[in-house]
Design an enzyme around this catalytic site. Structure first.
Site, PDB file in Angstrom:
ATOM      1  N   ASP A 500       0.789  -1.234   0.000  1.00  0.00           N
ATOM      2  CA  ASP A 500       0.000   0.000   0.000  1.00  0.00           C
ATOM      3  C   ASP A 500       0.822   1.285   0.000  1.00  0.00           C
ATOM      4  O   ASP A 500       0.316   2.336   0.399  1.00  0.00           O
ATOM      5  CB  ASP A 500      -0.932   0.047   1.220  1.00  0.00           C
ATOM      6  CG  ASP A 500      -1.938  -1.083   1.251  1.00  0.00           C
ATOM      7  OD1 ASP A 500      -1.999  -1.850   0.279  1.00  0.00           O
ATOM      8  OD2 ASP A 500      -2.667  -1.204   2.250  1.00  0.00           O
ATOM      9  N   ASP A 581      -2.963  -7.864  -5.635  1.00  0.00           N
ATOM     10  CA  ASP A 581      -4.334  -7.375  -5.554  1.00  0.00           C
ATOM     11  C   ASP A 581      -4.358  -5.888  -5.238  1.00  0.00           C
ATOM     12  O   ASP A 581      -3.343  -5.298  -4.860  1.00  0.00           O
ATOM     13  CB  ASP A 581      -5.126  -8.146  -4.484  1.00  0.00           C
ATOM     14  CG  ASP A 581      -4.702  -7.806  -3.063  1.00  0.00           C
ATOM     15  OD1 ASP A 581      -5.053  -6.716  -2.572  1.00  0.00           O
ATOM     16  OD2 ASP A 581      -4.017  -8.630  -2.424  1.00  0.00           O
ATOM     17  N   GLU A 583      -7.585  -3.072  -3.586  1.00  0.00           N
ATOM     18  CA  GLU A 583      -8.997  -2.911  -3.233  1.00  0.00           C
ATOM     19  C   GLU A 583      -9.465  -1.464  -3.271  1.00  0.00           C
ATOM     20  O   GLU A 583     -10.654  -1.215  -3.089  1.00  0.00           O
ATOM     21  CB  GLU A 583      -9.274  -3.495  -1.841  1.00  0.00           C
ATOM     22  CG  GLU A 583      -8.644  -2.715  -0.698  1.00  0.00           C
ATOM     23  CD  GLU A 583      -8.999  -3.270   0.675  1.00  0.00           C
ATOM     24  OE1 GLU A 583      -9.990  -4.011   0.791  1.00  0.00           O
ATOM     25  OE2 GLU A 583      -8.275  -2.942   1.632  1.00  0.00           O
ATOM     26  N   GLU A 587      -7.823   5.368  -4.362  1.00  0.00           N
ATOM     27  CA  GLU A 587      -6.564   5.791  -3.751  1.00  0.00           C
ATOM     28  C   GLU A 587      -5.390   5.541  -4.694  1.00  0.00           C
ATOM     29  O   GLU A 587      -4.355   6.220  -4.596  1.00  0.00           O
ATOM     30  CB  GLU A 587      -6.366   5.099  -2.405  1.00  0.00           C
ATOM     31  CG  GLU A 587      -7.304   5.673  -1.346  1.00  0.00           C
ATOM     32  CD  GLU A 587      -7.188   4.989   0.001  1.00  0.00           C
ATOM     33  OE1 GLU A 587      -6.953   5.680   1.003  1.00  0.00           O
ATOM     34  OE2 GLU A 587      -7.369   3.752   0.053  1.00  0.00           O
ATOM     35  N   TYR A 665     -18.612  -0.211   2.895  1.00  0.00           N
ATOM     36  CA  TYR A 665     -17.164  -0.364   2.839  1.00  0.00           C
ATOM     37  C   TYR A 665     -16.719  -0.726   1.420  1.00  0.00           C
ATOM     38  O   TYR A 665     -15.790  -0.141   0.860  1.00  0.00           O
ATOM     39  CB  TYR A 665     -16.677  -1.478   3.772  1.00  0.00           C
ATOM     40  CG  TYR A 665     -17.096  -1.443   5.203  1.00  0.00           C
ATOM     41  CD1 TYR A 665     -17.673  -0.316   5.787  1.00  0.00           C
ATOM     42  CD2 TYR A 665     -16.912  -2.559   6.017  1.00  0.00           C
ATOM     43  CE1 TYR A 665     -18.049  -0.308   7.117  1.00  0.00           C
ATOM     44  CE2 TYR A 665     -17.275  -2.566   7.345  1.00  0.00           C
ATOM     45  CZ  TYR A 665     -17.858  -1.441   7.895  1.00  0.00           C
ATOM     46  OH  TYR A 665     -18.228  -1.449   9.203  1.00  0.00           O
TER      47      TYR A 665
END
Length: 759
Positions: A500, A581, A583, A587, A665
């Site tokens: 991230d 991956d 999600e 962002e 979410y």
């Protein structure tokens, strides 16, 4: 396998006509074309040559990288990531349309391809919560006869390619080498010849060979027991490949020179296969991206350039067989398609149908792309993204915004609010106040509030620049990157293991860009930016996740962004049976948008061009693979009603999140943060359909920060509804996410309303 920890809830120009592929040269050489201007491939320059060890303390990573790197940086978030890890050696990698893995019991490198009809869907929910492609199907297996001691090695890593070798462990000799490039239409196995060894090629299939037919001197047709049609090419026409049993093909004799065997699956008209004969024997070993500019230095597109090795007696100059994804096809010219397409089509795992080409480059520059590119060029700070002046709002809206800003600035304790043991959540807090700062200066033009907040924000950011936050950052000498100093792999969403980074660091880059932008507007220059430690620190973060240069010795090229798949991957040094991956597509956009804003305030045109290209690609790829309107034909029809992917892996899509299964979410992790660029990615059509079909049914039952995100997102299709929500005198601030302010929510929704004529 890695499962992320629970995610805390919120509230806790000139268009050139289509160019001929062979009229564009490599490097930066300008080549005449049949127009009044010229096209050239631009270089990818260094952002900075600053040694990061002068910015951050260095450390040795807890996870030792493979020993082949010779001190070079190692890409951590790429398609071959599994093979870099101790427990990932026998997990797959996906080049698309194929997956490969090493099977130690079989002493083989295995190749698999899955068709659409093999997808496995969730049958307990409608729409299905997930679908995936089966793994472990050993369709084609490359080995040598009578091998008993093998291993697999990986090396020669770039951001779009790698090489894996099947190694004789006892002699430490590579027996078969596999150059792997994303999108390659052939899997190429290079059998190595050793004069002192007698080696026969061995090709197996656990699926089983139904028929093996030699059609030409070099081409074999193979039908497996699952009815899949494969073609095999061997560049030694004197070598017979014989079916010795239903699962094994062995060469009639030992190889007497280096020999290449290539395989591809074929789901199109078999009569078209002879067109591959001309390029059989050639294979790509690398792919690099180059921005395309005209003679006026205006950005016009980009090019994927393939480095080609091998030999073919039928093709000159060298070309290779490549598959393109749907987002590529959106932006490849009809002329290029007509000249280079093979009319062959295969299935990708999660990204729709792929189209085959014979070429040495993919040129992305059609009219649709240029239109989107021109729009992204104008993307800047102001709502919504234009470099022109911000929208003019009426006095009533201005007064509400000013009241909200004064209240939030007065109550703000940015030093404490951002003093967290998480780069992600600290960055969100800083960026929240940065957008309030933008609003006080450029919207309200309130010098008092601007100066108060500017000082507070600079002091809070300085804690991170001086590296005195709760968990400081280190420069990792092992893998070459900026990581959290904690040795806990799951801390801060895996930051120390390269998870991230674009999400975490993008918020800080935006904060720095807005500080510099405001100061430049106030006095003509930014004293904060002129302090090199500030500039170097921000650019150290950018170099970590979006470094464009292969000549930067301190960071890998494009750690996060995948130029083939068209978006970033969030997963770092964690094994995964379904690959990398991501999600939060929003962002991902934020992180690239941050780079574009930073390049604007630092006058870095090369970096701005890269970010502009990436944002234009993201607009297309996200709306193919992450966000689904009713007319989406890329993803399976039964999955479209989910409206968004949830977590998109290389091998599956799961409509969920790592932190919970609530619909708010899943849907809104693809919306946060709402920024000027968001309207260019999340179309009003998509937002309307998602609102009507999902969010409107649940929003009244949400009473935390996700409610504020939903209602700000609504401004992209119904700004009046959104502005009315945030301007309500009884507005409950508990509806604001930790990275969201009432000031920005009012500015954002009011600006969109103004653009629609509702000033």
């Amino acid at each position: 396998m890695y499962n992320r920890p629970r995610f805390p809830l919120p509230g806790e120009q000139l268009r050139q006509s289509q160019t001929q592929a062979n009229e564009i040269s490599s490097g930066s050489q300008t080549v005449p074309v049949n127009r009044d201007t010229q096209i050239k491939q631009a270089s990818l320059d260094l952002i900075s040559a600053t040694d990061p060890r002068g910015i951050l303390p260095q450390k040795i990573h807890a996870l030792t990288p493979p020993n082949f790197n010779n001190g070079c940086s190692i890409p951590t978030n790429k398609f071959y990531g599994n093979l870099l890890l101790p427990k990932g050696q026998e997990l797959p990698l996906w080049t698309h349309p194929f997956s490969l893995w090493y099977s130690h019991p079989d002493h083989s490198v295995c190749v698999s391809y899955t068709s659409q009809n093999q997808r496995v869907f969730d049958h307990e929910q409608s729409p299905p919560q997930f679908y995936f492609n089966p793994v472990g199907i050993k369709s084609i297996m490359f080995s040598v006869e009578n091998i008993s001691n093998s291993s697999m090695s990986i090396h020669t890593l770039t951001h779009m390619s790698c090489q894996i070798d099947l190694v004789d462990s006892q002699l430490n000799q590579p027996l078969i080498q596999f150059p792997l490039v994303q999108g390659a239409g052939f899997i190429t196995a290079l059998y190595k010849y050793y004069p002192n060894r007698l080696l026969r090629t061995c090709i197996k299939s656990m699926v089983g060979f139904r028929t093996v037919t030699r059609q030409t001197a070099e081409r074999y047709e193979i039908v497996l027991n699952d009815n899949k049609l494969w073609y095999l090419y061997c560049n030694d026409s004197t070598l017979d490949l014989n079916l010795t049993n239903p699962q094994t093909i062995v060469s009639s004799r030992e190889i007497t020179r280096d020999t290449s065997i290539q395989v591809t699956v074929w789901e199109s008209d078999p009569s078209l296969i002879p067109q591959l004969d001309q390029v059989a024997g050639y294979y790509p070993t690398n792919c690099e991206v180059s921005p395309l500019t005209n003679s006026l230095s205006n950005l016009t597109g980009y090019c994927l350039n393939y480095t080609i090795s091998g030999y073919s007696s039928q093709s000159s100059p060298p070309q290779c067989f490549i598959y393109a994804l749907p987002h590529h096809m959106d932006h490849i010219s009809s002329d290029f398609i007509a000249r280079h397409s093979t009319n062959s089509y295969v299935n990708s795992t999660v990204s729709g149908t792929m189209t085959g080409f014979i070429t040495d480059k993919l040129i992305i520059d059609n009219d649709n792309y240029l239109y989107d590119l021109q729009a992204m060029k104008t993307m800047s700070f102001h709502p919504f993204g234009l470099k022109s002046n911000p929208p003019i709002l009426d006095s009533g809206k201005m007064q509400l915004i000013k009241e909200a800003a004064r209240r939030e600035i007065t109550e703000a304790n940015i030093m404490d609010e951002s003093n967290l043991d998480s780069m992600y959540f600290s960055g969100k807090v800083l960026a929240k106040y940065a957008w309030i700062l933008y609003s006080t200066h450029f919207i309200l033009r309130d010098l008092e509030l601007t100066n108060i907040l500017l000082s507070k924000l600079q002091r809070a950011l300085d804690r991170f620049v001086s590296n005195t936050q709760i968990i400081p950052l280190n420069y990792d000498m092992s893998w070459k990157g900026v990581i959290s100093s904690t040795n806990e792999p799951l801390k801060d969403f895996g930051n120390s293991f390269y998870n991230d980074h674009h999400f975490h660091y993008g918020y800080f880059v935006i904060t720095g860009a807005i500080i510099a932008k405001v100061e430049q507007s106030l006095s003509g220059q930014s004293s904060w930016l002129q302090q090199l430690r500030n500039k170097d620190w921000i650019e150290c973060l950018i170099r970590d996740y979006d470094n464009p240069s292969s000549n930067d010795p301190w960071f890998p090229q494009f750690r996060s962004f995948d130029w083939f798949n068209g978006h970033s991957w969030a997963k770092g040094l964690f094994e995964s049976g379904d690959g990398k991956d991501q999600e939060s597509s929003s962002e991902d956009v934020m992180s690239v948008y941050a780079v574009k804003l930073w390049s604007e305030v630092t006058n870095n045109q090369n970096l701005e061009n890269i970010a502009t290209l990436q944002l234009t690609i993201l607009k297309s790829s996200i709306n193919h693979y992450f966000l689904y309107t009713d007319d989406n034909t890329t993803e399976p029809s039964q999955f479209i009603a989910n409206r968004c992917s949830g977590i998109l892996f290389e091998n599956k899509i799961h409509h969920t999140t790592y932190f919970g299964n609530n619909l708010e979410y899943i849907q809104m992790i693809h919306a946060i943060p709402l920024l000027p660029v968001s309207a260019s990615i999340r179309s009003s059509t998509f937002v309307r359909q998602e609102w009507d079909q999902i969010l409107s049914r649940i929003v009244d039952n949400i009473n935390d920060g996700w409610k504020g995100i939903i209602m700000l997102n609504v401004s992209l299709c119904d700004p009046y509804r959104s502005y009315s929500f945030f301007s309500n005198p009884q507005f409950n601030k508990s509806y604001l996410d930790g990275g969201q302010s009432l000031t920005w929510s009012l500015v954002y929704s009011a600006s969109l309303l103004s653009m629609q004529g509702g000033r």
